[in-house]
Scaffold this active site. Sequence first.
Site, short mmCIF file in Angstrom:
data_model
loop_
_atom_site.label_atom_id
_atom_site.label_comp_id
_atom_site.label_asym_id
_atom_site.label_seq_id
_atom_site.Cartn_x
_atom_site.Cartn_y
_atom_site.Cartn_z
N ASN D 22 31.88 33.38 38.15
CA ASN D 22 32.35 32.75 39.39
C ASN D 22 31.91 31.29 39.38
O ASN D 22 30.72 30.99 39.26
CB ASN D 22 31.76 33.48 40.61
CG ASN D 22 32.25 32.88 41.92
OD1 ASN D 22 31.93 31.74 42.25
ND2 ASN D 22 33.02 33.66 42.66
N SER D 45 37.50 34.43 41.56
CA SER D 45 37.42 33.55 42.72
C SER D 45 37.27 34.45 43.93
O SER D 45 38.02 35.42 44.09
CB SER D 45 38.66 32.66 42.82
OG SER D 45 38.42 31.62 43.75
N GLU D 46 36.30 34.14 44.78
CA GLU D 46 35.89 35.11 45.80
C GLU D 46 36.93 35.34 46.88
O GLU D 46 36.80 36.29 47.66
CB GLU D 46 34.54 34.71 46.41
CG GLU D 46 34.53 33.41 47.19
CD GLU D 46 34.10 32.23 46.33
OE1 GLU D 46 34.31 32.25 45.10
OE2 GLU D 46 33.57 31.26 46.91
N ASN D 47 37.98 34.54 46.93
CA ASN D 47 39.04 34.82 47.89
C ASN D 47 39.96 35.94 47.42
O ASN D 47 40.83 36.36 48.18
CB ASN D 47 39.85 33.56 48.20
CG ASN D 47 40.51 32.97 46.98
OD1 ASN D 47 39.87 32.82 45.95
ND2 ASN D 47 41.78 32.67 47.08
N SER D 87 36.06 41.86 46.83
CA SER D 87 35.59 40.69 46.09
C SER D 87 34.08 40.55 46.19
O SER D 87 33.39 40.33 45.19
CB SER D 87 36.27 39.44 46.66
OG SER D 87 35.85 38.30 45.95
#
Lengths: 233, 233, 217, 217
Positions: D22, D45-47, D87
């Site tokens: 990340n 990607s944390e979204n 996520s």
Amino acid sequence: MAISKVVSSAEEALQGVESGMTLMLGGFGLCGIPENCIEELVRIGVKDLTCISNNAGVDDFGLGKLLQKRQIIKMISSYVGENEEFERQMLSGELEVDLIPQGSLAERCRAGGAGVPAFFTPAGYGTEVAEGKEVRIFDGKPHILESALISDFAFVKAWKGDSAGNLVFKATARNFNPMMAMAGMITVAEVEELVPLGELDPNTIHTPGIFVQRIFVGEKYEKRIEQRTVRHA
Amino acid sequence: MAISKVVSSAEEALQGVESGMTLMLGGFGLCGIPENCIEELVRIGVKDLTCISNNAGVDDFGLGKLLQKRQIIKMISSYVGENEEFERQMLSGELEVDLIPQGSLAERCRAGGAGVPAFFTPAGYGTEVAEGKEVRIFDGKPHILESALISDFAFVKAWKGDSAGNLVFKATARNFNPMMAMAGMITVAEVEELVPLGELDPNTIHTPGIFVQRIFVGEKYEKRIEQRTVRHA
Amino acid sequence: MLDKNGIAKRIAQEVRNGWYVNLGIGIPTLVANHIPESIDVEFQSENGILGMGPFPVDGEEDSDLINAGKQTITAMPGAVYFDSATSFAMIRGRHVQLTVLGAMEVSTSGDIANWKIPGKMVKGMGGAMDLVASADNIIVAMMHTNRAGASKLLPACSLPLTGVGCVKRVVTNLAVLDIKDGAFHLVERAPGVSVEEIVQSTAGDLVVPDEVPKMSI
Amino acid sequence: MLDKNGIAKRIAQEVRNGWYVNLGIGIPTLVANHIPESIDVEFQSENGILGMGPFPVDGEEDSDLINAGKQTITAMPGAVYFDSATSFAMIRGRHVQLTVLGAMEVSTSGDIANWKIPGKMVKGMGGAMDLVASADNIIVAMMHTNRAGASKLLPACSLPLTGVGCVKRVVTNLAVLDIKDGAFHLVERAPGVSVEEIVQSTAGDLVVPDEVPKMSI
């Protein structure tokens, strides 16, 4: 390039499984169970296993095969009927059994995979399931604190998968497989079909490959039906 | 026959929304936000809203539109930059802001929808986020207790939906929408396309219709891009 | 006196349009057969389906598609499959409007025992503890008395509990009873069953109103 | 001395085959450009995407496909989309092997401050607190000193913390430093940078070994 998790066989997929380990096995009844991993566990003969699985198979199929060989010392499950050998071992004290409400079992596996060490649930409050557990009132209603479950290995069975370990399940064969995939230190996925990378629609993958360390195509699926029930058309 | 959730317009979908309510709004940045519900909130002019949303839009789009009309008194978010009007209202004390780590926000919404009143997470331990919260050590590591979030209404935006309220999201426009759908007392889904019942593959639905009370087709989607970034081919 | 199908038929009258319903194994499963055409409901099975349909016709069984009783089933248009965590999120999060399940014992405080008999093989609680702990609306479907003729409606449960203070209504072969204020309240009697017979068969405190209507089924 | 790309290039050397990574906004994003072809990694990607690809070519932007910095992106073959809870299950559950993020301050005890400056507009922590609280392997990418020339490597952070005792390695324009036993440990110096300069620019305790290799980038 995506990370490849493909191994060639159940034998390779189970490298490192040892006696005394805690294993998770997906499936509900005989639906969606990792048949080939179970066969391989029988073959390599590891013992003293703690198995986390919603059910315990039937006498001659599913986890019942491991019970017959006395490879399991403890079951963590929500429902364990349909199995005479299980009953015999349990009553004789050979087999320890920890019964957990089904929703708590599912959520505890998810919590283990999601880095949530404990959570409150109303399920089991006031019953023997709550014994020794912290009770707290939320919104006027008592809840008990349940802890996360993790395992040395998780064995899951999917319909389709790709080399990156992405998995798609079919119908109600999904059940516990996705949470157990999250909660295994090493997660082994066996699939009916391994498709080329990029063929699975990234919108419709159930288990992202990050949760899967090894993937292989199961040699053969019996997919036995436990309660064949039909209507008269 | 499946239960029908279809309503004909945003106006009908927002029946019952009142000033002072707590609302959840899906989306990450401007991606996957319920544009038509926001327009309708502006039109009906409800005030004193508490909005739970990962972000707060930009000055003239998304939640920024509600901020311009001073309809929001409190925001619960993880990141609220990119908005001058927001900054002005926050610094002047007109707007209360509760900042929450993004993962805790997501998990708190899921918990609210899943009937889990509280859970432990390591996120925020030792920071001001942990102030006033219970700390407990698990496996040698400190965690804080976070509580569930629910809302009077949740507004989510999906790509496709059917009359039963089943939803499918596209790419990263999924983000917070599924958890917020779970956590709304009344969940309103706006979709780009309403497909006939049975057309969505039951294996690939992201949000089961049980979490959705009303569904309608959005009149128009601007789908504005916040940071258009391209590479030179 | 009602048979099992009669109990299911009476419970079907409790179901409202737009409800999501979870039916337990046994008598509760039969409820699905008696929902009027005019009412839209969806059946949830906790192993991971919403929009459960009837059993398949012979030859169309799918080993990947079963209900919580491990029976082969079908899916209705608009059905959806999900994992066990999501399934119990629906249940624990009170998105399911009605749970119907069987019981060995029910008490005047709304406690229910239906999973364990000491000294006998214990099969486990399955999803029952989650269901009773969470549902706002729990109907117990059972025979009024056990095989030995003893009442299953008790001042307190003698068997290990499944849930505490959760049952609000019981439908038996003899009667419909509500549980409130620490007593059973007789709501309806089954065709051909006298109030006296119900009183005789109910061990827990029973409040009998002046007028006890007969079920219309 | 390294520029931003140089820092990213040095950090790319830390990445191992098979890792999920990340990357935060700013310098960390540049790390993706320097991963050798021989190494298979996937960017999270944390979204809600795993298998993030490069920015799209002009005209192929998709408003439904962005990264956590809200930039338009593309997806690699084998990519997968998921919701925010899943996520952060990946992140909190330590399925992501490496997190690279920027910082305003880092301390000798591994604390990091990167989200809030008192008196200034607070934008929020986004996913940073979840990332630093959970990752086993956190590398901070930043300039060694701030615009005023003051050290960002401190005995204790003065700004509100993002996480406690979590940073194990820092890569700056001047050096690579490990954090252990309550001190910074100089691991490598940037090309053209003397040990004296690093000592001068580091406010927290700094352990300097006899031999300080120069980075090979």
